[in-house]
Design an enzyme around this catalytic site. Structure first.
Site, PDB file in Angstrom:
ATOM      1  N   GLU A 137       0.880  -1.177   0.000  1.00 61.67           N
ATOM      2  CA  GLU A 137       0.000   0.000   0.000  1.00 61.67           C
ATOM      3  C   GLU A 137       0.910   1.217   0.000  1.00 61.67           C
ATOM      4  O   GLU A 137       1.457   1.588   1.034  1.00 61.67           O
ATOM      5  CB  GLU A 137      -0.892  -0.013   1.253  1.00 61.67           C
ATOM      6  CG  GLU A 137      -1.826  -1.218   1.328  1.00 61.67           C
ATOM      7  CD  GLU A 137      -3.014  -1.110   0.374  1.00 61.67           C
ATOM      8  OE1 GLU A 137      -3.335   0.010  -0.064  1.00 61.67           O
ATOM      9  OE2 GLU A 137      -3.607  -2.149   0.050  1.00 61.67           O
ATOM     10  N   CYS A 178      -2.346   9.501   2.671  1.00 62.70           N
ATOM     11  CA  CYS A 178      -1.886   8.946   1.391  1.00 62.70           C
ATOM     12  C   CYS A 178      -2.829   9.282   0.247  1.00 62.70           C
ATOM     13  O   CYS A 178      -2.399   9.430  -0.893  1.00 62.70           O
ATOM     14  CB  CYS A 178      -1.725   7.434   1.504  1.00 62.70           C
ATOM     15  SG  CYS A 178      -3.219   6.619   2.082  1.00 62.70           S
TER      16      CYS A 178
HETATM   17  P1  NAD Z   1       7.378   5.341   7.677  1.00 65.26           P
HETATM   18  O1  NAD Z   1       8.664   6.094   7.561  1.00 65.26           O
HETATM   19  O2  NAD Z   1       6.684   5.251   8.978  1.00 65.26           O
HETATM   20  O3  NAD Z   1       7.696   3.886   7.116  1.00 65.26           O
HETATM   21  C1  NAD Z   1       6.735   2.870   7.036  1.00 65.26           C
HETATM   22  C2  NAD Z   1       7.265   1.627   7.674  1.00 65.26           C
HETATM   23  O4  NAD Z   1       8.408   1.159   6.975  1.00 65.26           O
HETATM   24  C3  NAD Z   1       7.677   1.830   9.116  1.00 65.26           C
HETATM   25  O5  NAD Z   1       7.149   0.799   9.891  1.00 65.26           O
HETATM   26  C4  NAD Z   1       9.185   1.841   9.053  1.00 65.26           C
HETATM   27  O6  NAD Z   1       9.780   1.341  10.229  1.00 65.26           O
HETATM   28  C5  NAD Z   1       9.476   0.955   7.868  1.00 65.26           C
HETATM   29  N1  NAD Z   1      10.720   1.325   7.178  1.00 65.26           N
HETATM   30  C6  NAD Z   1      11.151   2.576   6.888  1.00 65.26           C
HETATM   31  N2  NAD Z   1      12.321   2.534   6.215  1.00 65.26           N
HETATM   32  C7  NAD Z   1      12.631   1.228   6.063  1.00 65.26           C
HETATM   33  C8  NAD Z   1      13.713   0.522   5.456  1.00 65.26           C
HETATM   34  N3  NAD Z   1      14.727   1.166   4.877  1.00 65.26           N
HETATM   35  N4  NAD Z   1      13.697  -0.825   5.504  1.00 65.26           N
HETATM   36  C9  NAD Z   1      12.690  -1.501   6.099  1.00 65.26           C
HETATM   37  N5  NAD Z   1      11.649  -0.875   6.692  1.00 65.26           N
HETATM   38  C10 NAD Z   1      11.614   0.457   6.684  1.00 65.26           C
HETATM   39  O7  NAD Z   1       6.320   5.875   6.694  1.00 65.26           O
HETATM   40  P2  NAD Z   1       6.528   6.558   5.325  1.00 65.26           P
HETATM   41  O8  NAD Z   1       7.160   5.597   4.395  1.00 65.26           O
HETATM   42  O9  NAD Z   1       7.112   7.918   5.478  1.00 65.26           O
HETATM   43  O10 NAD Z   1       4.973   6.733   4.964  1.00 65.26           O
HETATM   44  C11 NAD Z   1       4.552   7.703   4.127  1.00 65.26           C
HETATM   45  C12 NAD Z   1       4.259   7.111   2.769  1.00 65.26           C
HETATM   46  O11 NAD Z   1       3.313   6.067   2.928  1.00 65.26           O
HETATM   47  C13 NAD Z   1       3.665   8.074   1.812  1.00 65.26           C
HETATM   48  O12 NAD Z   1       4.241   7.869   0.550  1.00 65.26           O
HETATM   49  C14 NAD Z   1       2.210   7.695   1.778  1.00 65.26           C
HETATM   50  O13 NAD Z   1       1.548   8.015   0.595  1.00 65.26           O
HETATM   51  C15 NAD Z   1       2.278   6.224   1.990  1.00 65.26           C
HETATM   52  N6  NAD Z   1       1.059   5.740   2.588  1.00 65.26           N
HETATM   53  C16 NAD Z   1       0.304   4.896   1.856  1.00 65.26           C
HETATM   54  C17 NAD Z   1      -0.887   4.451   2.379  1.00 65.26           C
HETATM   55  C18 NAD Z   1      -1.771   3.518   1.627  1.00 65.26           C
HETATM   56  O14 NAD Z   1      -2.719   3.017   2.220  1.00 65.26           O
HETATM   57  N7  NAD Z   1      -1.527   3.270   0.354  1.00 65.26           N
HETATM   58  C19 NAD Z   1      -1.281   4.865   3.642  1.00 65.26           C
HETATM   59  C20 NAD Z   1      -0.468   5.718   4.352  1.00 65.26           C
HETATM   60  C21 NAD Z   1       0.714   6.148   3.824  1.00 65.26           C
END
Ligand code: NAD
Length: 461
Positions: free
Chosen positions: A212, A246
């Site tokens: 997602e 998102c």
């Molecule tokens: P985040 O930084 O919290 O990361 C998400 C998860 O990935 C966390 O649990 C984190 O610990 C893990 N993570 C981060 N870097 C990692 C790595 N290098 N290796 C392994 N795991 C890792 O969240 P984010 O990525 O900043 O979230 C924002 C993004 O998520 C935006 O692009 C948003 O559009 C997307 N998003 C999508 C949805 C959806 O339902 N499609 C919902 C919410 C957010």
């Protein structure tokens, strides 16, 4: 974090899964009830934690982190018996007297990794699907929303034995160590960049994934009808959770002759919702971290703010900001904004707007404001996105019977309602052959003329 650090936990869960305890529908319902009770017990903690993490307003916290999960749980508990039922299938003539069915079976042990922006919803909602489908699960909340992560841990620990559902807190190292384990299914929510890392790690085992992800969700305004209402719906969907959603409209494409009036209405809506100084409003959230504030400020710099444009780095406040005269080549149009900054661009014909959208990566959501049926039909047929919502923003996520997910770079797979059950379910084909007779013509040596086999193949249809 050393490799194999979670081996014991996963082995315990696998062992528990093999006992078959998670398979009965009564068990699944009882666990959904336990999750509901635990969430209810910690409602106040959730509201305080998300406020502590980014001043998320109480109503937004309740509706988008708690109430929506109750709806999810109740929907799953009500329907799981029907969803979990094996489905007999009709046989083609050649399989006469066989009994064939599709049996929904849990994958086994699932891993759910969630982001910080809806830290509770985006973790518990997939978990509801995993439980309803009969899996055990490990959940990994985001370390960035640290206070909420800790409350989630309490909710999970209060409700479940870790051999069934366990919470692992931590960041990149912990997630990588979890990814070393051979899970049976992974659902990841977060950025597209990390989504790639997850998929790569899953490929090792290989483990099936639902991703997602994010992207730039456009919002096309094509109709002068109810422009004030259109503006309110866009402003609400954009600045809910301070734009850290998102599926928030990432940018507006307004028909050129409507743009100025739309801007006036949007400015009025911002004032109506958050007052003259949104910084003082209890209904407006803050940005999650200093890093994100810096990133967002760099997107505003050099642009013309028709509304807002001010910020206070100290308190991680960025005013609801609407940018006018934005160039498609500008920085703010190059990456997902994921904050309270809304560029408004204009177009001349609907064909131009459609082209603008389709020549960019397929978004998670597409919004279209218009009442002309033919134009709506064009949008439906000529564009592609995870979801499409006509005449509103972000509410598609609350519909229990609409699968939610992206396409292309905005994700793969979907969940919510029955789709959550499907995501965590392996649909196993089971065929019971008859012993009444044996079609020996299939065995070598193939003694019939070739044309005969051609005819026999028709019985498979
Ligand atoms: P985040 O930084 O919290 O990361 C998400 C998860 O990935 C966390 O649990 C984190 O610990 C893990 N993570 C981060 N870097 C990692 C790595 N290098 N290796 C392994 N795991 C890792 O969240 P984010 O990525 O900043 O979230 C924002 C993004 O998520 C935006 O692009 C948003 O559009 C997307 N998003 C999508 C949805 C959806 O339902 N499609 C919902 C919410 C957010």
């Amino acid at each position: 974090m050393k490799t194999g650090a979670y081996g014991d936990l996963i082995n315990r869960q696998r062992k528990y899964f093999r006992t078959g305890a998670t398979l009965s529908v009564d068990y699944r319902r009882a666990q959904l009830k336990a999750l509901r009770a635990s969430l209810m017990k910690h409602e106040g903690d959730v509201i305080d934690a998300v406020y502590g993490d980014f001043k998320k307003p109480k109503v937004e916290a309740y509706t988008s982190e708690i109430g929506i999960i109750y709806a999810d749980i109740d929907n799953a508990a009500r329907n799981v018996k029907r969803w979990a039922r094996p489905r007999p299938v009709v046989n083609p003539p050649v399989h006469i007297y066989t009994k064939s069915e599709v049996r929904p079976e849990p994958y086994g042990t699932a891993l759910i990794i969630s982001p910080w922006n809806y830290p509770v919803q985006l973790l518990l909602s997939p978990l509801v699907g995993a439980i309803a489908a009969g899996n055990t699960a490990v959940v990994k909340p985001s370390e960035i929303s640290a206070r909420t992560s800790s409350v989630i841990n309490t909710i999970i620990t209060d409700a479940f034995d870790p051999a069934y559902v366990a919470c692992v807190e931590g960041g990149v190292d912990e997630t990588r160590a979890l990814l070393d384990e051979p899970f049976d299914y992974i659902l990841y929510t977060g950025s597209t960049a990390v989504g790639r890392i997850i998929m790569e790690a899953a490929a090792k085992h290989p483990t099936p994934v639902t991703l997602e992800l994010g992207g730039k969700s456009p919002c096309i305004v094509e109709d002068e009808a109810k422009l004030a209402q259109t503006a309110r719906r866009i402003v609400w969907g954009k600045f809910f959770n301070a734009g850290q959603t998102c599926i928030a409209p990432d940018y507006v494409l307004a028909r050129r002759d409507l743009k100025d009036e739309l801007l006036v209405h949007m400015e009025a809506a911002v004032g109506e919702f958050y007052g003259d100084d949104p910084k003082q409003s209890p209904h407006y959230a803050r940005i999650i971290s200093d890093r994100h504030v810096d990133r967002l400020v760099s997107l505003i710099e050099g642009e013309r703010a028709a509304v807002g444009g001010v910020f206070d780095k100290q308190s991680r406040y960025i005013a609801p900001t609407i940018l006018d005269d934005v160039s498609p080549e500008s920085k703010v149009m190059a990456e997902e904004i994921f904050g309270p900054v809304l560029p408004v661009l204009s177009y001349d014909t609907l064909t131009d707007a459609v082209e603008f959208v389709t020549e960019r990566p397929r978004p998670l959501a597409l919004y279209f404001f218009g009442t002309d049926k033919q134009k709506i039909e064009r949008i439906v047929r000529e564009t592609s996105s995870g979801g499409l919502l006509i005449n509103d923003t972000i509410i598609q996520i609350t519909h229990p019977r609409l699968p939610f997910g992206g396409v292309g770079p905005s994700g793969m797979g979907a969940y919510h309602g029955k789709a959550s059950f499907d995501t965590f379910t392996h649909y196993r084909s089971v065929m019971r052959q008859t012993n009444l007779f044996d079609l020996t013509l299939r065995y070598p040596p193939y003694r019939f003329p070739f044309w005969f086999y051609r005819q026999v193949m028709k019985l498979f249809r």
